[in-house]
Design a protein around this motif. Structure first.
Motif, PDB file in Angstrom:
ATOM      1  N   UNK A  74       0.821  -1.213   0.000  1.00 46.06           N
ATOM      2  CA  UNK A  74       0.000   0.000   0.000  1.00 46.06           C
ATOM      3  C   UNK A  74       0.861   1.272   0.000  1.00 46.06           C
ATOM      4  N   UNK A  75       0.261   2.355  -0.515  1.00 49.79           N
ATOM      5  CA  UNK A  75       0.951   3.651  -0.541  1.00 49.79           C
ATOM      6  C   UNK A  75       1.034   4.207   0.888  1.00 49.79           C
ATOM      7  N   UNK A  76       2.228   4.602   1.293  1.00 55.53           N
ATOM      8  CA  UNK A  76       2.461   5.194   2.608  1.00 55.53           C
ATOM      9  C   UNK A  76       2.785   6.680   2.430  1.00 55.53           C
ATOM     10  N   UNK A  77       2.604   7.506   3.485  1.00 59.21           N
ATOM     11  CA  UNK A  77       2.933   8.939   3.357  1.00 59.21           C
ATOM     12  C   UNK A  77       4.350   9.183   2.828  1.00 59.21           C
ATOM     13  N   UNK A  78       5.339   8.386   3.268  1.00 54.76           N
ATOM     14  CA  UNK A  78       6.715   8.583   2.790  1.00 54.76           C
ATOM     15  C   UNK A  78       6.822   8.387   1.273  1.00 54.76           C
ATOM     16  N   UNK A  79       6.030   7.477   0.730  1.00 57.81           N
ATOM     17  CA  UNK A  79       6.055   7.268  -0.729  1.00 57.81           C
ATOM     18  C   UNK A  79       5.549   8.510  -1.449  1.00 57.81           C
ATOM     19  N   UNK A  80       4.434   9.038  -0.952  1.00 60.18           N
ATOM     20  CA  UNK A  80       3.824  10.160  -1.665  1.00 60.18           C
ATOM     21  C   UNK A  80       4.600  11.462  -1.430  1.00 60.18           C
ATOM     22  N   UNK A  81       5.337  11.523  -0.322  1.00 63.05           N
ATOM     23  CA  UNK A  81       6.202  12.703  -0.080  1.00 63.05           C
ATOM     24  C   UNK A  81       7.264  12.796  -1.162  1.00 63.05           C
ATOM     25  N   UNK A  82       7.750  11.658  -1.599  1.00 63.90           N
ATOM     26  CA  UNK A  82       8.738  11.639  -2.686  1.00 63.90           C
ATOM     27  C   UNK A  82       8.107  12.247  -3.942  1.00 63.90           C
ATOM     28  N   UNK A  83       6.853  11.887  -4.178  1.00 65.98           N
ATOM     29  CA  UNK A  83       6.138  12.356  -5.375  1.00 65.98           C
ATOM     30  C   UNK A  83       5.936  13.878  -5.386  1.00 65.98           C
ATOM     31  N   UNK A  84       5.908  14.486  -4.209  1.00 68.74           N
ATOM     32  CA  UNK A  84       5.664  15.939  -4.142  1.00 68.74           C
ATOM     33  C   UNK A  84       6.937  16.767  -4.050  1.00 68.74           C
ATOM     34  N   UNK A  85       8.104  16.148  -4.255  1.00 70.75           N
ATOM     35  CA  UNK A  85       9.366  16.894  -4.212  1.00 70.75           C
ATOM     36  C   UNK A  85       9.471  17.863  -5.382  1.00 70.75           C
ATOM     37  N   UNK A  86      10.213  18.955  -5.155  1.00 71.59           N
ATOM     38  CA  UNK A  86      10.455  19.911  -6.252  1.00 71.59           C
ATOM     39  C   UNK A  86      11.313  19.298  -7.350  1.00 71.59           C
TER      40      UNK A  86
END
Ligand SMILES: [Zn+2]
Ligand SMILES: [Zn+2]
Length: 229
Positions: free
Chosen positions: A134-146
Motif C-alpha cells: 500500500x501507498x504510505x505517506x513517505x512514498x507520496x512525499x517523494x512524489x511531491x518533491x520539487x
C-alpha cells in the motif's frame, strides 16, 4: 459524478468489458474491480506527468509548497471532472467494473488520499511491511518533491505495487524535503485565482539543475552527495 454513474451503468447493461467473460465470486470480483480502478488511475496519473496539456492541470496539485491533508483539496476542477471521471469510465469500458465497486474504490481512495498527504510521523518499519503493497505517506512525499527526478515517481494512489511493477518506485534520503514546484514558489502564484487560471498560462517547468521539462537519468545532487559519503 452523475455522468460517470450513468456511463458505467450503460456499459454494464450492455455487458461491455473483460470481467463479463468470466464468472467470479462477488468478493473476488469486487477486489479485482477496485484494483482495476486503481491501476487505471496509476496510468492516468503517469500520463498527467508526461503529456504537457494534462500537466498544466495536474501541476496545480503539485504546486503546494507545504504538504498536508489540505493538499488533497488542491486539484484543478478540470482535472477532477475530466481526467479522474474519464479514467473510471475507461476502466468500466475496458474491464466491465461496476458502480458499486467504484463506490468502494472511492471510499478507500479518499482514506488513502488523506493518509498519504498527511503531515504525520509513523514508525518506519511500516514502510517495509504494509508499504510493500500500500501507498504510505513517505512514498507520496517523494512524489511531491520539487526535484523532478522524484516528482516523476510513486504515482499510485492505493496500491504502491503498480509503481514497483512498472518501474516508477523511488525512495529518497531522509534529508530535507522541498515540496512544490519552483515555478510556483512565490506568494502571488499560490493564490486561488492564479492556480485556477494557471493551466491557461505558459509557465516553464524549472527543475533543480535548471533543466526544463524532461526527467533526468543522472543522479540528483542529493543522491550524489549520498553516494559520495
Ligand atoms: Zn502527480
Ligand atoms: Zn498528492
Amino acid at each position: 459524478m452523475t455522468f460517470q454513474v450513468f456511463s458505467i451503468e450503460w456499459l454494464n447493461e450492455h455487458h461491455i468489458g473483460l470481467l463479463y467473460l468470466i464468472e467470479l465470486p462477488f468478493w473476488i470480483k469486487l477486489f479485482i474491480s477496485v484494483a482495476l480502478y486503481d491501476i487505471t488511475a496509476y496510468w492516468i496519473h503517469r500520463g498527467t506527468h508526461v503529456i504537457p496539456l494534462l500537466w498544466r492541470f495536474h501541476r496545480v496539485h503539485h504546486s503546494d509548497t507545504s504538504m498536508d491533508a489540505s493538499t488533497v483539496f488542491r486539484f484543478h476542477p478540470f482535472e477532477l471532472i475530466l481526467v479522474f471521471g474519464m479514467g473510471n469510465i475507461l476502466t468500466a469500458a475496458l474491464f466491465g467494473t461496476d458502480v458499486l465497486s467504484m463506490a468502494v474504490y472511492y471510499l478507500f481512495l479518499y482514506v488513502f488520499f488523506f493518509f498519504e498527504h498527511a503531515n504525520l510521523t509513523y514508525p518506519k518499519w511500516l514502510n517495509s511491511t504494509i508499504g510493500l503493497i500500500f501507498v504510505m505517506p513517505d512514498h507520496h512525499r517523494v512524489h511531491h518533491q520539487q526535484d523532478q527526478y522524484y516528482t516523476d515517481s510513486n504515482y499510485a494512489d492505493i496500491f504502491i505495487v503498480w509503481d514497483r511493477i512498472f518501474g516508477t518506485f523511488k525512495t529518497m534520503p531522509a534529508q530535507k524535503n522541498k515540496y512544490g514546484l519552483m515555478e510556483f514558489d512565490e506568494d502571488k502564484k499560490q493564490t486561488f485565482l492564479f492556480l485556477i487560471k494557471s493551466p491557461f498560462l505558459n509557465i516553464k517547468r524549472i527543475t533543480i539543475d535548471g533543466e526544463k521539462g524532461i526527467s533526468r537519468n543522472k543522479k540528483t545532487p542529493l543522491e550524489q552527495q549520498n553516494s559520495d559519503n
